[in-house]
Design an enzyme around this catalytic site. Structure first.
Site, mmCIF file in Angstrom:
data_model
loop_
_atom_site.group_PDB
_atom_site.id
_atom_site.type_symbol
_atom_site.label_atom_id
_atom_site.label_comp_id
_atom_site.label_asym_id
_atom_site.label_seq_id
_atom_site.Cartn_x
_atom_site.Cartn_y
_atom_site.Cartn_z
ATOM 1 N N SER A 21 -5.105 -10.670 4.418
ATOM 2 C CA SER A 21 -4.090 -11.219 3.776
ATOM 3 C C SER A 21 -4.180 -12.406 5.007
ATOM 4 C CB SER A 21 -3.369 -10.024 4.944
ATOM 5 O OG SER A 21 -2.161 -10.715 5.283
ATOM 6 N N HIS A 46 -4.174 -12.631 -0.041
ATOM 7 C CA HIS A 46 -3.202 -11.816 -0.361
ATOM 8 C C HIS A 46 -2.278 -12.623 0.669
ATOM 9 C CE1 HIS A 46 -0.542 -8.171 -0.144
ATOM 10 N NE2 HIS A 46 -0.150 -8.261 1.733
ATOM 11 N N ASP A 48 1.718 -12.522 2.930
ATOM 12 C CA ASP A 48 2.515 -12.227 3.144
ATOM 13 C C ASP A 48 4.160 -12.686 3.017
ATOM 14 O OD1 ASP A 48 1.574 -8.767 3.178
ATOM 15 O OD2 ASP A 48 0.207 -10.191 4.449
ATOM 16 N N MET A 50 7.777 -12.684 4.618
ATOM 17 C CA MET A 50 8.760 -11.923 5.589
ATOM 18 C C MET A 50 9.503 -13.048 5.297
ATOM 19 S SD MET A 50 5.781 -9.681 8.223
ATOM 20 C CE MET A 50 4.028 -9.310 7.797
ATOM 21 N N HIS A 79 2.837 -10.190 -1.518
ATOM 22 C CA HIS A 79 4.199 -9.131 -1.185
ATOM 23 C C HIS A 79 5.338 -9.256 -0.337
ATOM 24 C CE1 HIS A 79 3.019 -6.151 1.446
ATOM 25 N NE2 HIS A 79 4.646 -5.524 0.761
ATOM 26 N N MET A 81 7.880 -8.933 1.000
ATOM 27 C CA MET A 81 8.869 -8.343 2.388
ATOM 28 C C MET A 81 10.037 -8.911 2.345
ATOM 29 S SD MET A 81 5.499 -6.931 4.956
ATOM 30 C CE MET A 81 4.610 -8.681 4.063
ATOM 31 N N MET A 150 1.632 0.946 1.608
ATOM 32 C CA MET A 150 1.239 0.575 3.167
ATOM 33 C C MET A 150 1.227 1.401 3.802
ATOM 34 S SD MET A 150 2.012 -2.547 3.210
ATOM 35 C CE MET A 150 2.751 -2.534 4.733
ATOM 36 N N ASP A 186 -2.867 -1.831 1.768
ATOM 37 C CA ASP A 186 -2.206 -2.704 3.102
ATOM 38 C C ASP A 186 -2.061 -2.209 4.377
ATOM 39 O OD1 ASP A 186 -1.556 -4.870 4.083
ATOM 40 O OD2 ASP A 186 -0.135 -5.363 2.303
HETATM 41 C C1 DX5 Z 1 1.919 -6.507 6.989
HETATM 42 C C2 DX5 Z 1 0.645 -6.692 5.948
HETATM 43 C C3 DX5 Z 1 -0.097 -6.354 5.327
HETATM 44 C C4 DX5 Z 1 -0.687 -7.293 7.337
HETATM 45 C C5 DX5 Z 1 -2.183 -6.611 7.686
HETATM 46 O O1 DX5 Z 1 3.317 -6.298 6.438
HETATM 47 O O2 DX5 Z 1 1.558 -6.394 4.541
HETATM 48 O O3 DX5 Z 1 -0.233 -7.099 4.709
HETATM 49 O O4 DX5 Z 1 -1.295 -8.653 6.978
HETATM 50 O O5 DX5 Z 1 -2.313 -6.499 8.513
HETATM 51 P P1 DX5 Z 1 -3.857 -5.903 9.298
HETATM 52 O O6 DX5 Z 1 -4.880 -5.672 7.931
HETATM 53 O O7 DX5 Z 1 -4.368 -6.447 10.300
HETATM 54 O O8 DX5 Z 1 -3.463 -4.406 9.239
HETATM 55 ZN ZN ZN Z 2 1.202 -7.163 3.033
#
Ligand code: DX5
Ligand code: ZN
Length: 234
Positions: A21, A46, A48, A50, A79, A81, A150, A186
């Site tokens: 990620s 990956h 993320d 947000m 991904h 969110m 998650m 994840d």
């Molecule tokens: C959290 C993200 C993850 C995050 C994981 O909301 O969806 O992808 O980057 O980070 P680590 O591996 O550090 O828990």
């Molecule tokens: Zn993620």
């Protein structure tokens, strides 16, 4: 897009996908970071996304995904969110995402969102936060290419793995059966937890902080992969 190796039982030989990620990458040089994980042996990238509404943090949108696209040919695993999500699916598809994953909790019409993603020619994923049961995907399995469990509450990297999710991973592996659906995990995935999630049935592992810590991405990716493969063989 790499088709998952499925074959029934929990412990069948499975290829393990490692998806770093870039949430934990240096945002001031994201293109170079994507090139580095590509060169250092990642399978997927990956991404993320947000929105500061569905989760209490803000990252980047489709223009950043599009800017990163020329930096790697690997699968872009996006991904989302964000809520609502439907309004933005086309933009993330056009930006070059290969997989687009939405949260089951992000809106009332999951089935519609999944159909929409596939109609854009992309692989469709559903993510479940830790409090959402596996039953949320029961009636959309035929519209899914990936399920993302998650193992932390979404929003931040570097959080602690929630072990209760292992039971959910096992249940979803059973629900998937012979279907060509990836089971991705994840949150808090590192050398200590990779084996547990792989043993429970995961075939795609996201890792942020465990990949980007201390600069040796190749070593970190290889160590997570090795720990996961030991779990598959267990
Ligand atoms: C959290 C993200 C993850 C995050 C994981 O909301 O969806 O992808 O980057 O980070 P680590 O591996 O550090 O828990
Ligand atoms: Zn993620």
């Amino acid at each position: 897009f790499q088709a998952p190796t499925v074959g029934g039982g929990l412990n069948m030989a499975r290829e393990i996908v490692i998806a770093p990620s870039i949430l934990s990458a240096d945002f001031a040089k994201l293109g170079a970071e994507v090139e580095a994980i590509d060169r250092d042996g990642c399978d997927w990238v990956h991404l993320d996304v947000m929105d500061g509404h569905f989760v209490p943090n803000i990252t980047f949108g489709p223009d950043v995904v599009a800017a990163l696209r020329p930096h790697s040919d690997k699968v872009f695993d996006t991904h989302l969110m964000i809520a609502p999500c439907d309004l933005y699916l086309e933009a993330f598809a056009k930006a070059g995402s290969d997989i687009i994953t939405v949260h089951a909790e992000a809106g009332p019409h999951l089935d519609r969102s999944l159909q929409y993603i596939r109609s854009l020619g992309k692989k469709a994923g559903v993510s479940l936060t830790p409090s959402t049961p596996e039953s949320a995907i029961e009636y959309v399995l035929d519209k899914l290419d990936l399920v993302l469990v998650m193992t932390v509450n979404p929003g931040f990297g570097g959080q602690t793995f929630i072990p209760a999710q292992l039971e959910k991973i096992r249940a979803i592996r059973k629900m998937i059966g012979e279907r060509p659906i990836h089971l991705e995990v994840d949150g808090g995935v590192n050398v200590d937890t990779a084996g547990l999630v792989a043993e429970a049935g995961a075939d795609a592992l996201v890792a942020g902080s465990a990949v980007f810590k201390n600069g040796d991405y190749a070593k970190n990716i290889a160590a997570i992969r090795e720990a996961a493969m030991a779990g598959v063989a267990a």
